[in-house]
Design a protein around this motif. Structure first.
Motif, PDB file in Angstrom:
ATOM      1  N   PRO A  59       0.814  -1.221   0.000  1.00 42.19           N
ATOM      2  CA  PRO A  59       0.000   0.000   0.000  1.00 42.19           C
ATOM      3  C   PRO A  59       0.851   1.276   0.000  1.00 42.19           C
ATOM      4  N   ALA A  60       2.031   1.232   0.605  1.00 45.63           N
ATOM      5  CA  ALA A  60       2.902   2.410   0.632  1.00 45.63           C
ATOM      6  C   ALA A  60       3.306   2.823  -0.773  1.00 45.63           C
ATOM      7  N   ASP A  61       3.589   1.855  -1.639  1.00 43.09           N
ATOM      8  CA  ASP A  61       3.988   2.180  -3.009  1.00 43.09           C
ATOM      9  C   ASP A  61       2.838   2.807  -3.790  1.00 43.09           C
ATOM     10  N   LEU A  62       1.627   2.273  -3.611  1.00 40.31           N
ATOM     11  CA  LEU A  62       0.472   2.825  -4.324  1.00 40.31           C
ATOM     12  C   LEU A  62       0.107   4.204  -3.793  1.00 40.31           C
ATOM     13  N   LEU A  63       0.263   4.404  -2.483  1.00 38.78           N
ATOM     14  CA  LEU A  63       0.003   5.725  -1.915  1.00 38.78           C
ATOM     15  C   LEU A  63       1.016   6.739  -2.438  1.00 38.78           C
ATOM     16  N   LYS A  64       2.282   6.355  -2.516  1.00 37.94           N
ATOM     17  CA  LYS A  64       3.309   7.250  -3.086  1.00 37.94           C
ATOM     18  C   LYS A  64       2.959   7.634  -4.524  1.00 37.94           C
ATOM     19  N   LEU A  65       2.513   6.641  -5.290  1.00 40.77           N
ATOM     20  CA  LEU A  65       2.160   6.898  -6.685  1.00 40.77           C
ATOM     21  C   LEU A  65       1.016   7.894  -6.782  1.00 40.77           C
TER      22      LEU A  65
END
Length: 511
Positions: A59-65
Motif C-alpha cells: 500500500p505504501a507504493d500505491l500511496l506514493k504513486l
C-alpha cells in the motif's frame, strides 16, 4: 550550418551511475518517499489483502504513486500506469514497480477512510512545526462536478414530464397502428414496445422517489447515485458534490475537509465541532459567508464556545416593510420584559405561546397601538392585526453574530483571501474541478481526500523552500532516534542535522 549532434541510439554505452543518482536530492519525489515511509499504514487502516500466488503491491507504493500523481495533476489510473513505464521520477519512487491501472484504481476506491487519516497526519506535522496558528480559521465549500450528467438525474417533476411525453407518444403510435400495414406497422410496433420499456423504467424511478421520506426534494442520479443536482452559482446548476473545507489563516493550509451532497445551510456546526477536535481548543475565530447564516448553527457554535463571524444576508422582499426604517431590525428588544419597542415608541407584547415552524419554534409580538398609528402604512401591509414581530429560539444567537461582525469588519475581510486560496490552486491551477470516481460518496471522498493531501504537501514543500530548514522535517533520521521538537529545530537551522524523525500524531475521533 553546424548543429549539436545527439548520440547514436544504437551505440552501446556503460553508465557509471545508479537509479538513485538520476533523481536530484532536492526533488519533491524524495519528499513524498520519506513522508509515506514515516507512516504506519496499517495503523491508519490500509489493509494488506490476502493473496494466492503472486504477492500484492505494498500500500505504501500505491500511496506514493497517488500523491505524486495528484501533486503533478495526474488523477487517472491509466495515466498513472503510463507514468510507471516512462517517468524517471515515478520509476525511482516505486523502485521500478509497474502496477496496472485496475490495481491503482482499486486502491483509491477501497481506502477512503485511511486516505483521510493520512491527510490528518499532514495536518499534525504542520502543527508540530508551527505552520498552523489555530487562532483564525475560515470555512467555505466548493462544488465539484460528478460523473453524472443532468440527463441522468431525476426528480418527481422531471419523471412526470417524461411519463406525460411517453403517454402522448403511445397515443400517437396507437392511432398510426390502426391504419398502418406491412413494414410500417412493424416499425411502429417496435417504437411502441420501446416506449413501454421506457415507461416501466420511469415508473420504477418514481416509486423509489415516493419511498424517500427523508429529503425535501428527493432526486435520483443513475450514474453516480450519491451525487445531487445543485445550484453552483446564480442560475447555473450541475450534478455535483459539495466539498466543505476549513483553512487556517497562518499559511493557508487545510486543516479539515468533508465531502457531502448537501448545501451549506447546515454545514457550519459540523465543521466547527471537527475544527475544535483537531485544534484541541475553542479559542479561535471562524469566518464564514452568508450561505452558512442559520440560527441553529449559531446555537451550535455558541454552545461550543467558538467565536464566529458570518456575513449577514439581505432581508427578503416579503419580510421588508414599505419603509425600510420600520423593518424588524429597527425594533428594540427588551430581554427583561420580553417585549419589543417600535420606532414610534409603542411596546409590542407576546402571549408567550410558542409556535412551531419546520425546524424551530418562535413567539409573536404585537400591539393594539397599530390600529391608530399614523405611520401604519409605512410599517406594515397587514389589513387586520397590524405589525407582528416573530422571535425564534435562535434570534439572540443571530443578533450576537451581527454584533461581532460589526465590531470586527477588518477581520472578516480576510475570509475570501484565506478560504479561496486552496480552491484557486485545486480548481483553477490544477484543473481539479470534478470528481474522478463514479461509485458514490465513499469513493468520491477518497478522490477529494487525495486532492486535499496533495495541496497540503505542496504547500508545506513551498513553505520549506521559503523558510530555511523546514524541508528537512520530511526526512527520516537514519537510526530513527526521537528528538524533542525545539532541539530538532535548532539542529536543523544550524545545518547540523540532515534528517529528522516524525513526531507522534493525534487523530480526532471522527471520520
Amino acid at each position: 550550418m553546424e548543429y549539436q549532434q545527439g548520440e547514436n541510439r544504437h551505440q552501446l554505452a556503460l553508465y557509471t551511475t545508479c537509479l538513485d543518482d538520476m533523481v536530484p536530492h532536492d526533488n519533491s519525489v524524495r519528499f513524498i518517499d520519506q513522508f509515506v515511509d514515516s507512516i504506519n499504514l496499517q495503523e491508519l487502516g490500509f489493509q494488506s489483502l490476502p493473496f494466492q500466488g503472486r504477492p500484492p503491491y505494498n500500500p505504501a507504493d500505491l500511496l506514493k504513486l497517488y500523491i505524486y500523481g495528484y501533486m503533478n495533476r495526474l488523477r487517472s489510473s491509466r495515466d498513472l500506469e503510463k507514468e510507471c513505464h516512462r517517468n524517471l521520477e515515478v520509476i525511482w519512487l516505486l523502485k521500478n514497480l509497474k502496477p496496472d491501472h485496475n490495481t491503482i484504481a482499486r486502491f483509491r476506491k477501497d481506502n477512503p477512510k485511511a486516505i483521510k487519516r493520512v491527510f490528518r497526519f499532514s495536518v499534525e506535522i504542520a502543527k508540530n512545526f508551527n505552520l498552523i496558528g489555530g487562532m483564525l480559521i475560515a470555512g467555505d465549500s466548493t462544488k465539484l462536478r460528478a460523473q453524472n450528467s443532468k440527463k441522468n438525474n431525476y426528480n418527481k417533476k422531471k419523471i412526470q414530464r417524461h411519463l406525460e411525453y411517453i403517454d402522448n407518444k403511445l397515443e400517437e403510435h396507437n392511432k398510426a397502428l390502426s391504419t398502418a400495414d406491412g413494414d410500417q406497422k412493424e416499425g411502429l410496433e417496435k417504437q411502441v414496445e420501446h416506449s413501454k420499456q421506457q415507461r416501466r423504467k420511469y415508473e420504477q424511478l418514481q416509486k423509489k422517489l415516493d419511498e424517500d421520506k427523508t429529503s425535501e426534494n428527493p432526486q435520483i442520479s443513475t450514474s453516480d447515485p450519491d451525487s445531487r443536482h445543485q445550484i453552483v452559482r446564480g442560475t447555473i446548476t450541475e450534478v455535483c458534490y459539495t466539498a466543505q473545507t476549513t483553512v487556517d489563516a497562518s499559511h493557508k493550509l487545510l486543516i479539515d475537509y468533508k465531502l457531502t451532497n448537501q448545501n451549506d445551510k447546515k454545514g457550519m456546526g459540523m465543521m466547527l465541532r471537527r475544527a475544535k477536535s483537531i485544534l484541541r481548543t475553542n479559542q479561535f475565530t471562524a469566518l464564514y459567508d452568508k450561505g452558512y447564516h442559520t440560527g441553529s448553527e449559531f446555537r451550535t457554535a455558541d454552545n461550543l464556545g467558538i467565536k464566529t463571524l458570518v456575513a449577514i444576508p439581505a432581508i427578503g422582499r416579503a419580510s421588508q416593510a414599505p419603509n425600510s426604517a420600520y423593518n424588524a431590525e429597527h425594533f428594540v428588544y427588551n430581554r427583561e420584559k420580553d417585549t419589543y419597542t417600535c420606532p414610534q415608541g409603542n411596546e409590542l407584547n407576546s402571549n408567550q405561546t410558542r409556535y412551531k415552524a419546520r425546524n424551530y419554534t418562535f413567539k409573536q409580538y404585537k400591539t393594539r397601538a397599530c390600529k391608530s398609528c399614523p405611520v401604519r402604512h409605512e410599517c406594515t401591509t397587514a389589513k387586520v392585526n397590524g405589525k407582528i414581530i416573530q422571535r425564534s429560539e435562535f434570534t439572540q444567537n443571530i443578533q450576537d453574530n451581527a454584533t461581532r461582525v460589526s465590531q470586527n469588519k477588518s477581520v472578516y475581510k480576510q475570509r475570501q483571501a484565506l478560504v479561496e486560496h486552496p480552491y484557486g490552486t485545486m480548481k483553477r491551477q490544477w484543473g481539479f474541478d470534478h470528481i474522478m470516481t463514479k461509485k458514490g460518496l465513499r469513493s468520491a471522498s477518497a478522490d477529494f481526500g487525495l486532492i486535499a493531501l496533495a495541496y497540503n504537501l505542496k504547500r508545506m514543500l513551498n513553505l520549506g523552500i521559503k523558510l530555511p530548514g523546514r524541508f528537512a522535517l520530511l526526512h527520516v533520521w537514519p537510526g530513527k532516534v526521537p528528538i524533542a521538537q525545539k532541539q530538532a529545530l535548532k539542529l536543523i537551522l544550524k545545518g547540523k542535522v540532515q534528517y529528522l524523525n516524525f513526531f507522534p500524531v493525534y487523530f480526532p475521533n471522527f471520520e
